[in-house]
Design an enzyme around this catalytic site. Structure first.
Site, PDB file in Angstrom:
ATOM      1  N   SER A  37      36.194  12.014  29.977  1.00  0.00           N
ATOM      2  CA  SER A  37      36.428  10.645  30.456  1.00  0.00           C
ATOM      3  C   SER A  37      35.887  10.281  31.825  1.00  0.00           C
ATOM      4  O   SER A  37      35.956   9.117  32.216  1.00  0.00           O
ATOM      5  CB  SER A  37      37.918  10.336  30.437  1.00  0.00           C
ATOM      6  OG  SER A  37      38.280   9.958  29.140  1.00  0.00           O
ATOM      7  N   LYS A  94      41.256   4.510  39.103  1.00  0.00           N
ATOM      8  CA  LYS A  94      41.636   4.380  37.691  1.00  0.00           C
ATOM      9  C   LYS A  94      43.144   4.156  37.624  1.00  0.00           C
ATOM     10  O   LYS A  94      43.907   4.800  38.369  1.00  0.00           O
ATOM     11  CB  LYS A  94      41.248   5.659  36.947  1.00  0.00           C
ATOM     12  CG  LYS A  94      41.473   5.635  35.446  1.00  0.00           C
ATOM     13  CD  LYS A  94      41.030   6.959  34.813  1.00  0.00           C
ATOM     14  CE  LYS A  94      41.117   6.941  33.301  1.00  0.00           C
ATOM     15  NZ  LYS A  94      40.675   8.218  32.699  1.00  0.00           N
ATOM     16  N   SER A 126      37.328   7.452  28.939  1.00  0.00           N
ATOM     17  CA  SER A 126      38.283   6.409  29.211  1.00  0.00           C
ATOM     18  C   SER A 126      38.194   5.786  30.604  1.00  0.00           C
ATOM     19  O   SER A 126      38.778   4.725  30.828  1.00  0.00           O
ATOM     20  CB  SER A 126      39.696   6.963  29.020  1.00  0.00           C
ATOM     21  OG  SER A 126      39.968   7.976  29.976  1.00  0.00           O
TER      22      SER A 126
HETATM   23  N1  GLN Z   1      37.424  10.697  24.481  1.00  0.00           N
HETATM   24  C1  GLN Z   1      38.380  11.744  24.617  1.00  0.00           C
HETATM   25  C2  GLN Z   1      39.688  11.324  23.989  1.00  0.00           C
HETATM   26  O1  GLN Z   1      39.721  10.299  23.434  1.00  0.00           O
HETATM   27  C3  GLN Z   1      38.530  12.142  26.052  1.00  0.00           C
HETATM   28  C4  GLN Z   1      39.374  11.239  26.827  1.00  0.00           C
HETATM   29  C5  GLN Z   1      39.605  11.726  28.215  1.00  0.00           C
HETATM   30  O2  GLN Z   1      38.868  12.572  28.725  1.00  0.00           O
HETATM   31  N2  GLN Z   1      40.663  11.243  28.807  1.00  0.00           N
HETATM   32  O3  GLN Z   1      40.674  11.992  24.054  1.00  0.00           O
END
Ligand code: GLN
Length: 485
Positions: A175, A76, A151
């Site tokens: 994420s 990532k 994400s």
């Molecule tokens: N969807 C969550 C957010 O928008 C989690 C994102 C993540 O775990 N980085 O913050």
């Protein structure tokens, strides 16, 4: 080759069935052919990857091979990797080549793994759909009009489309688990502190945790064996003895107690999702597990609490992007304050700006107690709910996400709808607990459903063992997106 598990790739490499150079080339070719369709990767550097592969082949011939030596892994683009463009999906870092390696990257390199490329993601990991990236949305290999989740959507889609054998990601509020669920693969968020955050670009530091994405529980265990470990450069890294996360893979699950929180099955989840998860729970009963109904009464507050705490921490963490020492700087400005303003205004996307505004607001004088302190209190209550539940069961099961993959663009205009996606995943982050998602079926449209397990602190090996037993008895994790072969 692209369908093989890490374990079998490792066996083939040590038996000299093929070399790491051949394996890496195979994936590079697939990426060249298919990445334009899915947009999984932000940066590729085949020459560099192949050099690493050559070194890995030498390591193996010298008898210094480890399980991951020579295996290409997608990273990532939130992990700093020396000499690689490291963007975090943002324009503000679109010119940032990292001068150092994240701890996780150091460990992968030392194990001889090959960096296959840097994967696309929501900007600064803020999102549940991989649509907020400066580099455009990632597409779901099961249906290119749908999101892959986020994400870590680039990592998840790359593994699902067989563009990488495995990948690494981060999970602040879901994420790793949610894109794993929406893309039909496996993903693990370890206990907070097990994987070092050093060199992992910070979003919300008390919640961020790196972890593996792969096609089986066994593959996750092999990757976590390399990723986990104490690092004095992260003040929240836990100093513990090294564990072998594969050690419970062969263990029978008979007699194990599975907690089913009513809140995970209450209205809110799509009927197809609930059906698939319940069928999977039935499979565990067949394997000899017992189920107990449990309650997490404060779980319903996890989304509001998360969306106070995560933006608060983000607003502080993202203050460093000022256009001065590194990153994007606005081309024209009047004076220093104007340079900061324009660089940030032009460098950040709308979702990141929204979070900075919310975070700055909840931390401001007069609101701090009402929002931030209050959210911290509720966070403690959520953690206590889990502590109670783990007196009665070994592991919790439920859906990872309330729905399967949704259409690209569907939720971009409605942040609250997007945030509600995180209802089942944020509790584990708030409590610091490990969470795992594995494929457990499909909805009526053929889109994958993820089963989530939440374990007690340091329950990774146990959960991976439980998931492995399920994957010995079922084949959901082996299903391939249509058209992928
Ligand atoms: N969807 C969550 C957010 O928008 C989690 C994102 C993540 O775990 N980085 O913050």
């Amino acid at each position: 080759m692209h369908n093989a598990t890490l374990k079998s790739l490792s066996a083939s490499l040590s038996a000299r069935a093929f070399s790491s150079v051949e394996l890496t080339r195979h994936f590079v070719n697939r990426i060249n052919q298919l990445n334009p369709k899915y947009n999984c990767f932000i940066t590729l550097d085949p020459e560099r990857s192949l050099k690493q592969a050559e070194a890995a082949d030498r390591m193996r011939s010298a008898g210094r091979g480890q399980p991951l030596t020579g295996i290409p892994i997608a990273q990532k683009d939130i992990f700093c990797a020396q000499g690689w463009l490291t963007t975090c999906g943002s324009k503000i870092l679109s010119n940032f080549t990292s001068p150092y390696d994240a701890h996780v990257v150091e460990r992968l390199n030392a194990a001889g793994a090959v960096t296959l490329g840097k994967t696309n993601m929501d900007e600064f990991a803020m999102g549940s759909s991989s649509e907020t990236s400066y580099y455009g949305p990632v597409r779901n290999p099961w249906d290119v009009d749908k999101v892959p989740g986020g994400s870590s959507g680039g990592s998840a889609a790359a593994v699902a489309a067989r563009l990488a054998p495995s990948a690494i990601g981060t999970d602040t509020g879901g994420s790793i688990r949610q894109p794993a669920a929406l893309s039909g693969i496996c993903g693990l968020k370890p206990t907070y502190g097990v994987v070092s955050r050093y060199g992992m670009i910070a979003f919300a530091s008390s919640l961020d945790q790196g972890g593996p994405l792969g096609r089986s529980a066994e593959d996750l265990a092999l990757l976590l064996n390399v990723m986990a470990g104490f690092d004095p450069r992260d003040s929240t890294s836990l100093e513990r003895e090294w564990e072998d996360y594969t050690r419970e893979l062969g263990k029978a699950v008979k007699g194990l107690k599975i907690g089913l929180p009513e809140e995970f099955f209450a209205k809110g989840a799509a009927p197809d999702v609930v059906r698939a998860v319940e069928t999977a729970v039935g499979e565990f009963r067949k394997l000899g597990c017992e189920t107990v109904e449990v309650g997490l009464p404060n779980m319903k507050l996890s989304v509001p609490v998360y969306y106070v705490l995560a933006p608060a921490e983000a607003s502080s963490n993202l203050a460093r992007y000022d256009g001065v020492r590194y990153g994007y700087r606005a081309p024209e400005y009047a004076d220093l304050p104007d340079m900061y303003k324009k660089s940030r205004a032009q460098g950040f996307g709308p979702e990141v700006k929204r979070r900075i505004l919310i975070g700055t607001y909840v931390l401001s004088h007069g609101y701090y107690d009402a929002y931030y302190i209050q959210a911290q209190r509720v966070r403690r209550l959520i953690a206590r709910d889990f502590a109670e539940v783990f007196k009665r069961c070994d592991v919790i099961m439920g859906p990872t996400s309330p729905t399967t993959a949704f259409r690209i663009g569907e939720k971009m205009g409605d942040p609250v709808q997007m945030y509600l996606n995180d209802i089942y995943t944020t509790p584990a982050n708030l409590a610091g607990l490990p969470g795992l998602s594995i494929p457990c079926g499909f909805d009526g449209k053929g889109l994958p459903v993820g089963l989530q397990m939440i374990g007690n602190y340091f329950g990774e090996a146990k959960m991976l063992g439980i998931a492995h037993q399920f994957q010995q008895a079922t084949d959901w994790h082996q299903r391939m997106p249509p058209g992928i072969q």
